[in-house]
Design a protein around this motif. Structure first.
Motif, PDB file in Angstrom:
ATOM      1  N   HIS A   1       7.272  17.927   1.986  1.00 33.61           N
ATOM      2  CA  HIS A   1       7.292  16.517   1.561  1.00 33.61           C
ATOM      3  C   HIS A   1       5.820  15.917   2.380  1.00 33.61           C
ATOM      4  O   HIS A   1       5.112  15.284   1.796  1.00 33.61           O
ATOM      5  CB  HIS A   1       8.721  15.714   1.724  1.00 33.61           C
ATOM      6  CG  HIS A   1       8.227  14.406   1.685  1.00 33.61           C
ATOM      7  ND1 HIS A   1       8.245  13.701   0.452  1.00 33.61           N
ATOM      8  CD2 HIS A   1       8.252  13.278   2.454  1.00 33.61           C
ATOM      9  CE1 HIS A   1       8.138  12.355   0.509  1.00 33.61           C
ATOM     10  NE2 HIS A   1       8.285  12.203   1.934  1.00 33.61           N
ATOM     11  N   CYS A   2       6.002  16.020   3.782  1.00 31.58           N
ATOM     12  CA  CYS A   2       4.593  15.458   4.347  1.00 31.58           C
ATOM     13  C   CYS A   2       3.339  15.830   3.625  1.00 31.58           C
ATOM     14  O   CYS A   2       2.583  15.431   3.622  1.00 31.58           O
ATOM     15  CB  CYS A   2       4.926  15.930   5.488  1.00 31.58           C
ATOM     16  SG  CYS A   2       6.287  14.965   6.470  1.00 31.58           S
ATOM     17  N   ARG A   3       3.481  17.403   3.261  1.00 33.06           N
ATOM     18  CA  ARG A   3       2.257  17.928   2.925  1.00 33.06           C
ATOM     19  C   ARG A   3       1.637  17.392   1.630  1.00 33.06           C
ATOM     20  O   ARG A   3       0.511  17.130   1.352  1.00 33.06           O
ATOM     21  CB  ARG A   3       2.429  19.692   2.971  1.00 33.06           C
ATOM     22  CG  ARG A   3       0.981  20.215   2.502  1.00 33.06           C
ATOM     23  CD  ARG A   3       1.278  21.625   2.538  1.00 33.06           C
ATOM     24  NE  ARG A   3       1.594  22.080   3.871  1.00 33.06           N
ATOM     25  CZ  ARG A   3       2.556  22.764   4.009  1.00 33.06           C
ATOM     26  NH1 ARG A   3       3.380  23.250   2.905  1.00 33.06           N
ATOM     27  NH2 ARG A   3       3.161  23.293   5.152  1.00 33.06           N
ATOM     28  N   ARG A   4       2.602  17.318   0.843  1.00 32.48           N
ATOM     29  CA  ARG A   4       2.408  16.467  -0.389  1.00 32.48           C
ATOM     30  C   ARG A   4       2.184  15.347  -0.395  1.00 32.48           C
ATOM     31  O   ARG A   4       1.142  14.780  -1.100  1.00 32.48           O
ATOM     32  CB  ARG A   4       3.564  16.660  -1.497  1.00 32.48           C
ATOM     33  CG  ARG A   4       3.897  18.149  -2.173  1.00 32.48           C
ATOM     34  CD  ARG A   4       5.164  18.091  -3.087  1.00 32.48           C
ATOM     35  NE  ARG A   4       6.362  17.450  -2.576  1.00 32.48           N
ATOM     36  CZ  ARG A   4       7.359  18.052  -2.167  1.00 32.48           C
ATOM     37  NH1 ARG A   4       7.214  19.334  -1.884  1.00 32.48           N
ATOM     38  NH2 ARG A   4       8.117  17.412  -1.612  1.00 32.48           N
ATOM     39  N   LEU A   5       2.532  14.460   0.516  1.00 28.92           N
ATOM     40  CA  LEU A   5       2.048  13.113   0.711  1.00 28.92           C
ATOM     41  C   LEU A   5       0.815  13.010   1.293  1.00 28.92           C
ATOM     42  O   LEU A   5      -0.090  12.288   0.765  1.00 28.92           O
ATOM     43  CB  LEU A   5       3.120  12.437   1.795  1.00 28.92           C
ATOM     44  CG  LEU A   5       2.912  10.818   1.838  1.00 28.92           C
ATOM     45  CD1 LEU A   5       2.910  10.158   0.879  1.00 28.92           C
ATOM     46  CD2 LEU A   5       3.972  10.685   2.956  1.00 28.92           C
ATOM     47  N   LEU A   6       0.627  13.882   2.407  1.00 31.58           N
ATOM     48  CA  LEU A   6      -0.859  13.981   2.887  1.00 31.58           C
ATOM     49  C   LEU A   6      -1.938  14.263   1.776  1.00 31.58           C
ATOM     50  O   LEU A   6      -3.039  13.651   1.843  1.00 31.58           O
ATOM     51  CB  LEU A   6      -0.861  14.969   3.888  1.00 31.58           C
ATOM     52  CG  LEU A   6      -2.376  15.186   4.553  1.00 31.58           C
ATOM     53  CD1 LEU A   6      -2.692  14.001   5.330  1.00 31.58           C
ATOM     54  CD2 LEU A   6      -2.259  16.318   5.633  1.00 31.58           C
ATOM     55  N   ASP A   7      -1.770  15.349   0.954  1.00 32.89           N
ATOM     56  CA  ASP A   7      -2.601  15.543  -0.200  1.00 32.89           C
ATOM     57  C   ASP A   7      -2.785  14.395  -1.102  1.00 32.89           C
ATOM     58  O   ASP A   7      -3.860  14.140  -1.442  1.00 32.89           O
ATOM     59  CB  ASP A   7      -2.139  16.834  -1.052  1.00 32.89           C
ATOM     60  CG  ASP A   7      -1.888  18.192  -0.276  1.00 32.89           C
ATOM     61  OD1 ASP A   7      -2.619  18.070   0.742  1.00 32.89           O
ATOM     62  OD2 ASP A   7      -1.074  18.967  -0.609  1.00 32.89           O
ATOM     63  N   ALA A   8      -1.870  13.692  -1.433  1.00 32.20           N
ATOM     64  CA  ALA A   8      -1.953  12.443  -2.471  1.00 32.20           C
ATOM     65  C   ALA A   8      -2.653  11.614  -1.769  1.00 32.20           C
ATOM     66  O   ALA A   8      -3.548  11.021  -2.297  1.00 32.20           O
ATOM     67  CB  ALA A   8      -0.384  12.024  -2.801  1.00 32.20           C
ATOM     68  N   LEU A   9      -2.349  11.222  -0.593  1.00 29.66           N
ATOM     69  CA  LEU A   9      -3.479  10.210   0.215  1.00 29.66           C
ATOM     70  C   LEU A   9      -4.806  10.644   0.384  1.00 29.66           C
ATOM     71  O   LEU A   9      -5.608   9.613   0.276  1.00 29.66           O
ATOM     72  CB  LEU A   9      -2.607   9.772   1.597  1.00 29.66           C
ATOM     73  CG  LEU A   9      -1.447   9.190   1.674  1.00 29.66           C
ATOM     74  CD1 LEU A   9      -0.868   9.100   3.089  1.00 29.66           C
ATOM     75  CD2 LEU A   9      -1.531   7.865   0.907  1.00 29.66           C
ATOM     76  N   ARG A  10      -4.930  11.875   0.581  1.00 28.51           N
ATOM     77  CA  ARG A  10      -6.469  12.367   0.854  1.00 28.51           C
ATOM     78  C   ARG A  10      -7.033  12.285  -0.623  1.00 28.51           C
ATOM     79  O   ARG A  10      -8.227  11.860  -0.459  1.00 28.51           O
ATOM     80  CB  ARG A  10      -6.410  13.689   1.234  1.00 28.51           C
ATOM     81  CG  ARG A  10      -7.805  14.296   1.540  1.00 28.51           C
ATOM     82  CD  ARG A  10      -7.970  15.793   2.115  1.00 28.51           C
ATOM     83  NE  ARG A  10      -6.924  16.786   1.152  1.00 28.51           N
ATOM     84  CZ  ARG A  10      -6.022  17.330   1.242  1.00 28.51           C
ATOM     85  NH1 ARG A  10      -5.587  17.097   2.648  1.00 28.51           N
ATOM     86  NH2 ARG A  10      -5.398  18.211   0.393  1.00 28.51           N
ATOM     87  N   ASP A  11      -6.365  12.644  -1.662  1.00 26.89           N
ATOM     88  CA  ASP A  11      -6.887  12.523  -2.959  1.00 26.89           C
ATOM     89  C   ASP A  11      -7.364  11.049  -3.324  1.00 26.89           C
ATOM     90  O   ASP A  11      -8.383  10.793  -3.761  1.00 26.89           O
ATOM     91  CB  ASP A  11      -6.122  13.175  -3.990  1.00 26.89           C
ATOM     92  CG  ASP A  11      -6.151  14.657  -3.916  1.00 26.89           C
ATOM     93  OD1 ASP A  11      -6.928  15.211  -3.198  1.00 26.89           O
ATOM     94  OD2 ASP A  11      -4.817  15.050  -4.659  1.00 26.89           O
ATOM     95  N   ARG A  12      -6.379  10.105  -2.873  1.00 26.04           N
ATOM     96  CA  ARG A  12      -6.581   8.590  -3.192  1.00 26.04           C
ATOM     97  C   ARG A  12      -8.087   8.167  -2.292  1.00 26.04           C
ATOM     98  O   ARG A  12      -8.826   7.341  -2.954  1.00 26.04           O
ATOM     99  CB  ARG A  12      -5.493   7.901  -2.950  1.00 26.04           C
ATOM    100  CG  ARG A  12      -4.568   7.938  -4.106  1.00 26.04           C
ATOM    101  CD  ARG A  12      -3.431   7.089  -3.712  1.00 26.04           C
ATOM    102  NE  ARG A  12      -2.381   7.336  -4.986  1.00 26.04           N
ATOM    103  CZ  ARG A  12      -1.454   6.396  -4.950  1.00 26.04           C
ATOM    104  NH1 ARG A  12      -1.454   5.351  -4.254  1.00 26.04           N
ATOM    105  NH2 ARG A  12      -0.350   6.426  -5.731  1.00 26.04           N
ATOM    106  N   VAL A  13      -8.006   8.491  -1.282  1.00 28.99           N
ATOM    107  CA  VAL A  13      -9.187   8.204  -0.258  1.00 28.99           C
ATOM    108  C   VAL A  13     -10.625   8.737  -0.715  1.00 28.99           C
ATOM    109  O   VAL A  13     -11.543   7.835  -0.788  1.00 28.99           O
ATOM    110  CB  VAL A  13      -8.861   8.676   1.348  1.00 28.99           C
ATOM    111  CG1 VAL A  13     -10.152   8.365   2.011  1.00 28.99           C
ATOM    112  CG2 VAL A  13      -8.030   7.866   1.720  1.00 28.99           C
TER     113      VAL A  13
END
Length: 165
Positions: free
Chosen positions: A60-72
């Protein structure tokens, strides 16, 4: 709402069934206020481990980190998937209580402990992390670290910088 806490017995977040809310002060400064977190919380997906579909917190944390990184990256006018990355490692002293199997001696830096290795994109956003005994050579750990980066960032990374020291 206090950082990490709740007001008058109200749940502190949607995940409150899995932890106890506590009154505590924030350990790390953040730009997000408590009022903003109230607005962000409904936008975050529920971890599958809480909804009965299995899974682990790490995923869950990895998917969240990936999504936030993509948005940035998109907000910076870049492609969501990076095309270049930077690899670095840093030895960290480990206490005697740390198991021998996870400790080692880094002869170059004269440090007994572990070595943390990271891969970041050109914006400095984290792509992969690997912790090894300090005695593990960089060329040996690079295979595993770059494999993790490929799984995280996809196959778009074509250029990786690394220092020679």
């Amino acid at each position: 709402m206090p950082a990490g806490g709740s007001v008058a017995g109200a749940p502190c977040c949607r995940l409150s069934a899995s932890h106890r809310s506590t009154e505590r002060t924030a350990r790390h400064p953040t730009d997000v206020t408590d009022a903003q977190w109230v607005k962000l919380d409904p936008l975050l997906p529920d971890p599958s481990c809480l909804s009965g579909r299995g899974g682990r917190w790490e995923g869950h944390c990895r998917r969240l980190l990936d999504a936030l990184r993509d948005r940035v990256r998109l907000a910076e006018g870049r492609e969501a998937a990076p095309s270049a990355a930077i690899v670095d490692s840093q030895p960290v002293r480990a206490a005697e209580t740390v198991g021998r199997a996870t400790r080692g001696w880094d002869g170059g830096k004269k440090v007994a402990g572990r070595k943390r290795r990271i891969v970041v994109d050109t914006l400095g956003l984290l792509l992969a992390v690997l912790v090894t005994p300090a005695s593990t050579q960089d060329r040996v750990a690079a295979r595993s670290l770059l494999r993790r980066m490929r799984d995280t960032a996809g196959g778009r990374v074509r250029l990786v910088w690394a220092d020679g020291a």
